[in-house]
Scaffold this active site. Structure first.
Site, PDB file in Angstrom:
ATOM      1  CG  LEU A  21      64.796 -56.514  67.204  1.00 64.84           C
ATOM      2  CD1 LEU A  21      65.031 -55.279  66.354  1.00 64.84           C
ATOM      3  CD2 LEU A  21      63.490 -56.379  67.967  1.00 64.84           C
ATOM      4  CG  ASP A  40      71.757 -65.816  62.357  1.00 67.62           C
ATOM      5  OD1 ASP A  40      73.007 -65.820  62.322  1.00 67.62           O
ATOM      6  OD2 ASP A  40      71.095 -64.991  62.991  1.00 67.62           O
ATOM      7  CB  SER A  75      75.740 -64.328  52.789  1.00 64.57           C
ATOM      8  OG  SER A  75      75.720 -62.916  52.631  1.00 64.57           O
ATOM      9  CB  SER A 140      68.519 -47.641  62.828  1.00 63.35           C
ATOM     10  OG  SER A 140      69.466 -46.807  62.186  1.00 63.35           O
ATOM     11  CB  ALA A 185      65.000 -54.020  70.430  1.00 64.68           C
ATOM     12  N   GLY A 186      66.928 -54.103  72.951  1.00 62.14           N
ATOM     13  CA  GLY A 186      68.144 -54.679  73.496  1.00 62.14           C
ATOM     14  C   GLY A 186      68.516 -55.954  72.753  1.00 62.14           C
ATOM     15  CG  ASP A 475      39.142 -37.102  31.656  1.00 62.55           C
ATOM     16  OD1 ASP A 475      40.387 -37.156  31.665  1.00 62.55           O
ATOM     17  OD2 ASP A 475      38.478 -36.661  32.601  1.00 62.55           O
ATOM     18  CG  HIS A 480      40.170 -41.599  35.205  1.00 60.85           C
ATOM     19  ND1 HIS A 480      39.643 -41.426  36.470  1.00 60.85           N
ATOM     20  CD2 HIS A 480      40.424 -40.350  34.725  1.00 60.85           C
ATOM     21  CE1 HIS A 480      39.556 -40.126  36.730  1.00 60.85           C
ATOM     22  NE2 HIS A 480      40.035 -39.458  35.704  1.00 60.85           N
ATOM     23  CB  ILE A 495      39.247 -43.484  40.837  1.00 64.89           C
ATOM     24  CG1 ILE A 495      39.931 -42.250  40.221  1.00 64.89           C
ATOM     25  CG2 ILE A 495      39.995 -43.957  42.071  1.00 64.89           C
ATOM     26  CD1 ILE A 495      39.956 -41.041  41.136  1.00 64.89           C
ATOM     27  N   GLY A 498      35.018 -38.495  37.557  1.00 59.83           N
ATOM     28  CA  GLY A 498      33.917 -37.832  38.250  1.00 59.83           C
ATOM     29  C   GLY A 498      32.785 -37.485  37.301  1.00 59.83           C
ATOM     30  CG  PHE A 528      32.592 -34.497  41.320  1.00 58.38           C
ATOM     31  CD1 PHE A 528      31.741 -35.491  40.863  1.00 58.38           C
ATOM     32  CD2 PHE A 528      32.847 -33.425  40.488  1.00 58.38           C
ATOM     33  CE1 PHE A 528      31.164 -35.418  39.606  1.00 58.38           C
ATOM     34  CE2 PHE A 528      32.278 -33.331  39.229  1.00 58.38           C
ATOM     35  CZ  PHE A 528      31.430 -34.338  38.789  1.00 58.38           C
ATOM     36  CD  GLN A 690      13.731 -35.736  75.563  1.00 57.19           C
ATOM     37  OE1 GLN A 690      14.668 -36.365  76.058  1.00 57.19           O
ATOM     38  NE2 GLN A 690      12.979 -34.912  76.270  1.00 57.19           N
TER      39      GLN A 690
END
Length: 702
Positions: A21, A40, A75, A140, A185-186, A475, A480, A495, A498, A528, A690
């Site tokens: 892979l 590798d 490694s 896996s 996968a093979g 608040d 927020h 965010i 509200g 809201f 229409q």
């Protein structure tokens, strides 16, 4: 036809890229323009040995095809060396795919779990600085489902999923996305246990397209798990039963109770799907804490187990709460909802020395919120909601709250809280708050006569610090302002409150229909529906019916409706309005719809011209007289909307009242019935009518 995905200039580090892979990923990324670090160690399938051959061969393949790559033989336990190769060669790093290879038992955790951690840690700060990163963890099926004889391997692989999920949360605000794949996968590791026909079916090239998409800057997937193999891809998620509550007031919890409720505990009918740790915690608290606080005798408590909160809570009074405020709080609130010294008539809301100094009517939500704070709503057993309230000295208001009703909404429960705010004995304002509690529905009560039901432009850019400013009115929810906390809730950024967008909408109505005269403000109702982000543009759309102003708010940049089912009741409103006002202030509701049609033609004109190919003229009447004419030209060019009659001969001309026009658009009046009743007159090629559905169908929600 969409453009092909490219990775030009992106730097990709792939561990274990000498074969299988990893090699396929390296070749695929390089083919699409990426600079690839091919790592590798060159060990055998048992984890022994070391060789540069595997990595060198892949680098040679890439270069032979015109790509750019460099080999690394360290490694993964030396993660910093891998990343340094990328930095030394290409100057940056953007995409990381940590360890893929399987080694023997004593190396599994060191390579898979710790190796992934070390490589990612080495790349993390570089990704944060450049505000971009994509990380793919390879788990896996053994990790997800378990497998005989692979306890250590399964442990490491599922550990990678937990690691990946946390990285996704922590990295989101830096545009670092992390996902996990479980490939089939093979490879050289499976060629001894898979028949050749299976190896051919599960080719490695059937996995890499998913990896490339997840790594592309266009992809916004984050914190997800995918199974992939043989050309098939599927997304996995956690699922949870509704469960059963076994702990009740004045009762012990026993193993026998677990046994007796086992079928229910394991029943996945109407299962929920928790999406985050916070979501999981809130659902557990909603299901357990509220129920364990049931009032009354044990029998009624058991009978109410399914409710999450007992119906007996209806009518319970909340603790009385005092709220102190000064001129500073009212001014700060006005600033928080967008008042500005640039506008002369805003000064009376921002300067305490102004001869007409006033408080915005919607400031009433601020003291009323106190009944939902630790001094109020949380006094009802089980409602474990904690807000921070403001307490500043000067004037004092007293808020008294009561549970008005509870309603079953299937996936959750709605709690209606009435809050009355007094100045001494004088009622200053009344608010009704609606709280939605997730996962607590199923008790059957769908409607309430206690709910205040609403019937069925102005733009304001929100500054980037709008939420930070508004929160100073009291608040202090970190959702927020804190990006990390917002990420826990599934938001990319903090965010807007509200009630801040609510304040923006209310002052737009006050400005355009009452000339900022607060004495004409009577009441307001909103719902809201979507969050607003600081920096977006809030667009308030309004129309008048008598003294009631109907409105909705949408985000200009996206078109999303964020506030709907809303109205403001005003006093002493007349139809007269200055000529320089916006169209909606002259009393024609249809002006708003035609304005929206104009926006749609601007955005989709060529497509509409192709589909419709007609010119429509509208004559809108009011009081039996023509009040406005509109022409929708979808026959030439890119289409157009103009106020006034058509210069040529329209294909169809419609005549109807402003009121009936709105009923048709809203779906309250069938056009055919209106035609036969004489409310709608049409001349020309009536069959073309229409095609009007193409234009009007999106506005039925008005």
């Amino acid at each position: 036809m969409f453009a092909p995905l490219r990775f030009d200039g992106k730097v990709v580090l792939i561990t274990g890229a000498g074969g299988g892979l990893g090699r396929e990923y390296a070749l695929a990324f390089a083919e699409r323009g990426a600079f690839v670090v091919v790592n590798d160690l060159g060990g055998d399938i048992k984890g022994g040995g070391k060789s540069s051959t595997a990595a060198d061969k892949v680098v040679a393949e890439i270069k032979a095809k015109g790509g750019t790559a460099v080999a690394n033989y360290d490694s993964v336990e030396n993660g910093e060396k891998l990343v340094q190769t990328a930095l030394d060669t290409f100057g940056r790093i953007g995409i990381v795919s940590p360890p893929l290879h399987c080694f023997m038992a004593d190396l599994i955790n060191r390579v898979h779990l710790r190796g992934s951690f070390l490589v990612t840690r080495a790349a993390w700060d570089h990704m944060k600085k450049q505000k971009f990163g994509r990380i793919i963890m390879t788990s896996s099926a053994a990790g997800i489902y378990g497998n005989f004889g692979q306890a250590n391997y399964s442990t490491a692989k599922l550990g990678l999923l937990g690691f990946s999920n946390t990285l996704a949360i922590e990295g989101q605000k830096y545009n670092i996305y992390c996902n996990t794949i479980a490939p089939t996968a093979g490879s050289r590791l499976t060629q001894t246990v898979m028949a050749q026909d299976l190896l051919d079916f599960f080719k490695v090239e059937y996995v890499s397209p998913l990896v490339l998409w997840l790594c592309h800057e266009q992809c916004e997937e984050n914190g997800s798990l995918f199974e992939v193999g043989g050309g098939w891809i599927a997304k996995l998620r956690w699922e949870r039963t509704q469960g059963a509550i076994l702990r009740h007031q004045n009762q012990s919890m026993s193993p026998e109770a677990v046994r007796d409720h086992w079928d229910k505990i394991c029943n996945f009918q109407n299962a929920t799907k928790p999406a985050s740790a916070m979501n999981q915690l809130l659902e557990v608290l909603s299901a357990v804490d509220i129920d364990t606080g049931l009032a009354g005798n044990p029998t009624s408590a058991v009978a109410s187990t399914e409710l999450g909160i007992p119906l007996s809570a209806v009518g319970q009074k909340l603790a009385e709460v005092e709220f102190s405020y000064s001129n500073m709080q009212t001014i700060l609130y006005a600033l928080g909802v967008g008042m500005s010294t640039k506008e002369p008539d805003h000064l009376k809301f921002l300067y305490e020395g102004d001869s007409e100094f006033s408080c915005l009517p919607t400031f009433g939500v601020i003291p009323s919120q106190s009944v939902l704070a630790h001094g109020g709503l949380s006094t009802i057993k089980g409602l474990n909601i904690d807000y921070t309230r403001v307490s500043m000295c000067s004037r004092k208001l007293t808020s008294r709250g009561m549970i008005a009703d509870v309603l079953d909404k299937g996936s959750g429960m709605v709690v209606l809280v009435d809050a009355h705010t007094y100045n001494g004995q004088e009622l200053v304002c009344y608010n009704q708050f609606t709280l939605f509690l997730v996962g607590m529905g199923g008790f059957g009560k769908k409607t309430s006569d206690k709910a205040k039901v609403a019937p069925c432009c102005r733009q304001a850019p929100l500054c980037l610090f709008q939420a930070a400013l508004y929160r100073l009115s009291g608040d202090f929810n970190p959702l927020h302002i804190d990006p990390s906390f917002a990420a826990l809730g599934g938001y990319k950024t903090p965010i807007l409150h509200g009630l801040c967008s609510f304040g923006f909408a209310a002052r737009h109505v006050l400005k355009h229909y009452a000339n900022n005269d607060v004495s004409k403000f009577k009441s307001i109702k909103v719902r809201f529906v979507k969050p607003v982000l600081p920096g977006q543009t809030l667009q308030t759309e309004m129309w008048k019916e008598g003294s009631r102003i109907h409105l909705q708010c949408r985000i200009k940049e996206t078109g999303d409706v964020v506030l709907t089912s809303a109205y403001v009741d005003l006093q002493d409103i007349t139809d007269a309005a200055p000529l320089d006002r916006l169209p909606e202030t002259r009393g024609l509701q249809s002006d708003l719809v035609f304005a929206e049609i104009g926006h749609r033609i601007k955005d989709f004109g060529p497509e509409l011209v192709r589909k419709v190919n007609a010119v429509f003229q509208w004559e809108i009447t009011q009081g039996g007289r023509t009040a406005a004419q509109w022409t929708i030209n979808l026959k030439s060019g890119t289409g157009s909307l103009q106020k006034g009659p058509y210069s040529g001969k329209p294909d169809v001309t419609f005549t109807l009242s402003d009121e009936d026009f709105m009923k048709v658009v809203q779906g309250k009046l069938d056009p055919q019935k209106a035609f036969f009743a004489g409310k709608l007159k049409a001349k020309g090629n009536i069959m073309l009518s229409q095609k009007l559905e193409t234009i009007l169908k999106d506005y039925a929600k008005f």
